[in-house]
Enzyme design. Sequence first.
Site, mmCIF file in Angstrom:
data_model
loop_
_atom_site.group_PDB
_atom_site.id
_atom_site.type_symbol
_atom_site.label_atom_id
_atom_site.label_comp_id
_atom_site.label_asym_id
_atom_site.label_seq_id
_atom_site.Cartn_x
_atom_site.Cartn_y
_atom_site.Cartn_z
ATOM 1 N N THR A 1 -2.723 1.348 -4.454
ATOM 2 C CA THR A 1 -3.127 2.468 -3.604
ATOM 3 C C THR A 1 -4.485 3.033 -3.998
ATOM 4 O O THR A 1 -4.896 2.951 -5.157
ATOM 5 C CB THR A 1 -2.068 3.598 -3.665
ATOM 6 O OG1 THR A 1 -2.509 4.705 -2.877
ATOM 7 C CG2 THR A 1 -1.844 4.070 -5.090
ATOM 8 N N GLY A 2 -5.172 3.598 -3.011
ATOM 9 C CA GLY A 2 -6.436 4.272 -3.273
ATOM 10 C C GLY A 2 -6.228 5.680 -3.789
ATOM 11 O O GLY A 2 -7.182 6.364 -4.175
ATOM 12 N N ASP B 1 -6.881 -2.032 3.469
ATOM 13 C CA ASP B 1 -5.900 -3.088 3.197
ATOM 14 C C ASP B 1 -6.252 -4.408 3.876
ATOM 15 O O ASP B 1 -5.689 -5.452 3.540
ATOM 16 C CB ASP B 1 -4.507 -2.651 3.691
ATOM 17 C CG ASP B 1 -4.054 -1.355 3.042
ATOM 18 O OD1 ASP B 1 -4.192 -1.237 1.816
ATOM 19 O OD2 ASP B 1 -3.587 -0.467 3.761
ATOM 20 N N ASP C 1 0.884 -1.155 0.000
ATOM 21 C CA ASP C 1 0.000 0.000 0.000
ATOM 22 C C ASP C 1 0.931 1.216 0.000
ATOM 23 O O ASP C 1 2.081 1.119 0.421
ATOM 24 C CB ASP C 1 -0.869 0.002 1.258
ATOM 25 C CG ASP C 1 -1.661 1.283 1.419
ATOM 26 O OD1 ASP C 1 -2.316 1.678 0.441
ATOM 27 O OD2 ASP C 1 -1.591 1.899 2.487
ATOM 28 N N LYS C 2 0.460 2.362 -0.497
ATOM 29 C CA LYS C 2 1.323 3.546 -0.542
ATOM 30 C C LYS C 2 1.235 4.350 0.759
ATOM 31 O O LYS C 2 2.215 4.501 1.474
ATOM 32 C CB LYS C 2 0.937 4.457 -1.713
ATOM 33 C CG LYS C 2 1.779 5.749 -1.767
ATOM 34 C CD LYS C 2 1.283 6.713 -2.817
ATOM 35 C CE LYS C 2 -0.009 7.381 -2.431
ATOM 36 N NZ LYS C 2 0.128 8.330 -1.288
ATOM 37 N N THR C 3 0.029 4.838 1.058
ATOM 38 C CA THR C 3 -0.135 5.780 2.158
ATOM 39 C C THR C 3 0.181 5.140 3.498
ATOM 40 O O THR C 3 -0.440 4.171 3.896
ATOM 41 C CB THR C 3 -1.585 6.327 2.176
ATOM 42 O OG1 THR C 3 -1.898 6.816 0.881
ATOM 43 C CG2 THR C 3 -1.731 7.431 3.197
ATOM 44 N N LYS D 1 -8.063 -4.634 -4.380
ATOM 45 C CA LYS D 1 -6.771 -5.045 -3.809
ATOM 46 C C LYS D 1 -6.753 -6.563 -3.631
ATOM 47 O O LYS D 1 -5.739 -7.217 -3.883
ATOM 48 C CB LYS D 1 -6.523 -4.345 -2.467
ATOM 49 C CG LYS D 1 -6.159 -2.874 -2.622
ATOM 50 C CD LYS D 1 -5.648 -2.284 -1.326
ATOM 51 C CE LYS D 1 -5.248 -0.825 -1.521
ATOM 52 N NZ LYS D 1 -4.659 -0.213 -0.344
ATOM 53 N N ASP E 1 -1.602 -0.564 5.906
ATOM 54 C CA ASP E 1 -1.858 -0.022 7.244
ATOM 55 C C ASP E 1 -3.293 0.419 7.468
ATOM 56 O O ASP E 1 -3.653 0.791 8.571
ATOM 57 C CB ASP E 1 -0.933 1.169 7.515
ATOM 58 C CG ASP E 1 -1.307 2.393 6.674
ATOM 59 O OD1 ASP E 1 -1.910 2.211 5.595
ATOM 60 O OD2 ASP E 1 -1.001 3.516 7.100
#
Length: 718
Positions: free
Chosen positions: A555-556, A606, A407-409, A583, A602
């Site tokens: 990522t969203g 996810d 995930d990115k954030t 995802k 996180d």
Amino acid sequence: MENHEHHSHHQQNSDKIKSHKGLKDPEGHLSEKTKLGHEGDMDHSKMDHSKMDHDHGSVPMGMPGHDHHRMMIKDFRKRFWLSTLLTIPILFFSPMIQDFFGYEWLLPGNAWWLFGLSSIVYFWGGWPFLKGFYSEMKAKGPAMMTLISLAISVAYFYSTATVFGLDGEDFFWELSTLIDIMLLGHWLEMKSVLGASKALQLLVSMMPSEAHLVKGDFVEDVKLEELGKNDIILIKPGEKVPADSVIVEGESYLNESMLTGESKPVKKGKDQKIIGGSINGNGSLKARVEHTGKDSYLNKVITMVEEAQKSKSKMQNLSDRAAKWLTYIALAVGFGTLATWIVLGFPFVYALERMVTVMVIACPHALGLAIPLVVAISTAISAQNGLLIRNRTAFEESRKISALVFDKTGTLTKGDFGVTRIETVDQGFDADELLRLASGLEQSSEHPIAVGIIKKVKEQKINIPKLENFNAITGKGVEAKVEGKDVKVVSPGYLKDENISIPENAYSSAAETVVFILVDNKLAGYIALADEIRPESAEAIKVFKNNNIKVMMATGDNETVAKAVSEELGLDGYYSEVLPHQKVEIVKELQSKGEFVAMTGDGVNDAPALAQADVGIAVGSGTDVAAETADIILVNSNPQDIANLILFGKATYNKMIQNLVWATGYNAFAIPLAAGILYSTGFVLGPAVGAVFMSLSTIIVAINAQLLKGKMRKSKEV
């Protein structure tokens, strides 16, 4: 940012928003649905030990498995200590032990005392294994419980027969120590993998317990389950949205980061959809309910987590598979031994003693400790080094990881919309002065850009100036008088409208949002903000690539930001604007191509993918939901720790294999000797000598497990 609008707000609302970062409702209550999971105690007598012992997948809080698991740890601990206490006199007064150590101290009716104490150890201490044997036979899958039950039952009933007149030596001491060691092994194992999943409870608790239902001119507080489709609800500033809805009145910024992964609060107005569980910003909203109950977004996430967890919990561990084959071998060799000695013309009692010796030796203490010891040690070492292992099987298999989905954030990035650059254009201003002037205008706004600027000002300990004649420039920024100067903080759209040229180096990354500061209608400089990439991310990705692991991002966040982050880190691919079910699909798609997939994230969004992945890894800075769904948690949120995880996972697995090989290798050596294969040479392995071999095997297994401590140090140096 084109629509850089600002809204004034009170500090109390800001405090409200901060207080809602947790997962409970505003007053700390759990929803009715959550409370139900905690009502009533479990009937201890109905516990299925074997089922729970081998089902080490995550068990949701509030579900029977969670309470069973916790109760089983207490149960095994109690049985271990009491059985061990009774074993001391059994060992001391055992004739075989006395012969071995060369002393004699027998009580009146010594055999009956040993029989009585051993009966308690067998029926009470050995009860979990006897019950497990029944369950394994019912499921037609003999494993560790069958092997243990076979050994202790043969030892007990043969020894009992010697008390009642059968010629031969009793095995009460061997029976008792075997039960003690197996209880210790199972207790250690269950204790180290405790942490049954609270994901479903935490997801449910993200929803408030009540909603404000609008009835004409009145507002009535009702329970969440009383809401119906098309009801109009009021959502006050700082509150959680109680149901998936469409706004009919008002506008506000909503924090959806823990639901969708979007790093910035999203502005929503009339006719736009809002998600149940998201946190409202400063504005007051009226909305029409669209989905409740099972149709809601959050409930669909819950269902996906539950399904993925169930599918993963079917995996068996290594010691079970070894025990299964050892059971077949012990039975075959045991009865073969009995038959062989009888056919050779030896007395039945002698042939029976040979068979019993084979059966008892077939279940060495080392096999019972081979896996639990490694698990307990590796779990403790990992925790000291920032890796919390929640699912043993997934950790063992981390060595197989061939594709990593990040995930990115909050994982590859810090999760904060922060200031990345401050550039001056007019030489009369330095960076601190630009920041100070901008903060005067941004101090009363809830906009993500404003929050980022104020955060930077506080870090730099800059005093925020007072302002006069504050005014919002619709869709383009804000302006005010600051210390006699006309100051504007505006978007690039404003510069274009005013024919002010944008500096060439204003945009160094597509992931950045830039605002410009004008003083007395002259461009003084600009401030760039972005969700910053973690400094450790780039180095971690190099390590993965060196280990032939593909690295991707799901990522969203929007396409522009996702592409910029992917290119900057040199990822193998990325997926943008991804919803939770997508995802999961990404993970499934990679798995269908033969990849062994690890997912790192996180947020709530996810959680389903973390559960679906072969190894789910949560970063500690994220939500409890992500952490409780994952198999492994990175305490320090450092992507480099995942590299340590993979290397240490390989070392742990190797130790398990080594211990199993040693434990089963001991059997391969000892069983034929106990059966009497060297009888013609005059050597037959007696029970006492077999016990020495058994003890030696256990000690070697324990020492080998301790060597893991050095392996973690080496993996951190790589």
